[in-house]
Design an enzyme around this catalytic site. Structure first.
Site, mmCIF file in Angstrom:
data_model
loop_
_atom_site.group_PDB
_atom_site.id
_atom_site.type_symbol
_atom_site.label_atom_id
_atom_site.label_comp_id
_atom_site.label_asym_id
_atom_site.label_seq_id
_atom_site.Cartn_x
_atom_site.Cartn_y
_atom_site.Cartn_z
ATOM 1 N N CYS A 113 -5.922 37.765 42.013
ATOM 2 C CA CYS A 113 -5.998 36.330 41.736
ATOM 3 C C CYS A 113 -4.687 35.599 42.014
ATOM 4 O O CYS A 113 -4.675 34.381 42.159
ATOM 5 C CB CYS A 113 -6.434 36.097 40.293
ATOM 6 S SG CYS A 113 -8.053 36.801 39.912
ATOM 7 N N HIS A 250 -4.624 28.829 38.681
ATOM 8 C CA HIS A 250 -5.728 29.713 39.037
ATOM 9 C C HIS A 250 -6.864 29.445 38.065
ATOM 10 O O HIS A 250 -6.666 29.371 36.858
ATOM 11 C CB HIS A 250 -5.279 31.170 38.959
ATOM 12 C CG HIS A 250 -6.408 32.140 38.972
ATOM 13 N ND1 HIS A 250 -7.391 32.125 39.946
ATOM 14 C CD2 HIS A 250 -6.739 33.144 38.111
ATOM 15 C CE1 HIS A 250 -8.265 33.085 39.687
ATOM 16 N NE2 HIS A 250 -7.897 33.709 38.586
ATOM 17 N N ASN A 280 -14.497 31.838 38.730
ATOM 18 C CA ASN A 280 -13.250 32.469 39.161
ATOM 19 C C ASN A 280 -13.438 32.986 40.581
ATOM 20 O O ASN A 280 -14.164 33.950 40.800
ATOM 21 C CB ASN A 280 -12.894 33.608 38.197
ATOM 22 C CG ASN A 280 -11.577 34.289 38.539
ATOM 23 O OD1 ASN A 280 -11.048 34.138 39.637
ATOM 24 N ND2 ASN A 280 -11.058 35.058 37.595
#
Length: 323
Positions: A113, A250, A280
């Site tokens: 990520c 993020h 996500n």
């Protein structure tokens, strides 16, 4: 002083939207449970013919068009991904070919990520070092293909997509008023490798594997790690939270996003949140959020923008740039 300035940006999403209501038919969960704990209401899922490379190519073309450039103008392609189309060759090389490029260099970066932050940092280093004038930085993922669709703690969280920016070398005065990347801070700690990982790989199981996560452990570390690396960026540039026009985090979980902003003293009105729409998307989440906020006019030329991410490894990092 040479700065890496964002000249163009773009995004691409799969055609299929999967809502929380549809998720209810797959695993023991509910729309209320997902929204309350994560802030996610839907996510995009790649279908037949949609791959990490195809999504990355579409995002790249959008970024090039907005920049008024062609693939011939690009010196380097960096693709941040944990879900490549193949073990090798790199997804970046695949995208290079799709764009019709026969020059320059292309490679992948894998920091889960945090991948886009790592890739922007690397592109900036190439530009400041005089090795490239324009770098195409792409975050592209198809996490739906490494999910265990029987594990309700993980499959509800992730989605697919891609985003891209074009970084261009421009002369600056060497002050924090310059446009472009002002500082980048990267960190990692492999002691936490068992908190968020994929249980497969070519040299271990010979399989692709599925994503596994200890959600509580990730959450426990996330806010502290994120705020520390943002504060390091402030210290490096002589800026403070009050100077920030936009925090682009993020998009992992709304609670982590809000917790980090609160600890830093950044009001939520200055935080770009797209986790409700995209879920996500790992390395794609920051460029997708940038595209959304720049397209609708929230992020404007001259704004001071903080990017931050944390991912498996653990890896984490921040990039402070002036738009």
């Amino acid at each position: 002083m040479i700065r890496s300035v964002v000249r163009g940006f773009g995004a691409a999403l799969p055609k299929r939207v999967m809502t929380n209501k549809e998720m209810e038919s797959k695993v023991d969960t509910s729309d209320e449970w997902i929204v309350q704990r994560t802030g996610i209401r839907q996510r995009y899922i790649a279908g037949d013919g949609e791959t990490t490379a195809s999504l990355g190519e579409a995002a790249a073309r959008a970024a090039l068009e907005r920049a008024g450039l062609t693939p011939d103008d690009i010196d380097l392609i960096i693709v941040a991904t944990s879900t490549p189309d193949n073990t090798f060759p790199a997804t970046a090389v695949n995208i290079q070919n799709r764009l019709g490029m026969r020059h320059g260099a292309a490679f992948d970066m894998q920091a889960v990520c945090s991948g886009f932050v790592y890739a922007v940092t690397t592109g900036d280093a190439y530009i400041r070092g005089g090795l490239a004038t324009r770098v195409l930085v792409i975050g592209a993922e198809t996490f739906s293909r490494i999910l265990d669709w029987t594990d309700r703690t993980t499959c509800v969280l992730f989605g697919d997509g891609a985003g891209a920016i074009v970084l261009e070398a421009q002369e600056g005065a060497g002050t924090k008023a310059d446009r472009g990347v002002l500082t980048a801070q990267l960190r990692s700690d492999g002691a936490h490798g068992d908190k968020l990982y994929v249980d497969g790989g070519p040299s271990t199981t010979g399989t692709v594997g599925h994503l596994r996560m200890e959600g509580r452990e990730v959450f426990k570390h996330a806010v502290g790690m994120i705020t520390d690396v943002i504060e390091a960026a402030f210290e490096a540039t002589g800026t403070t939270a009050d100077d920030i026009d936009w925090l682009v985090p993020h998009q992992a979980n709304r609670r982590i996003i809000e917790g980090s902003a609160k600890k830093l003293g950044i009001p939520l009105e200055k935080v770009v949140v797209t986790v409700d729409l995209h879920g996500n998307t790992s390395a794609a989440s920051i460029p997708l959020a940038l595209d959304a906020a720049a397209t609708d006019g929230r992020i404007k030329r001259g704004d001071l923008v903080m990017l931050e991410a944390m991912g498996g490894g653990f890896t984490w990092g921040s990039v402070l740039l002036r738009w």
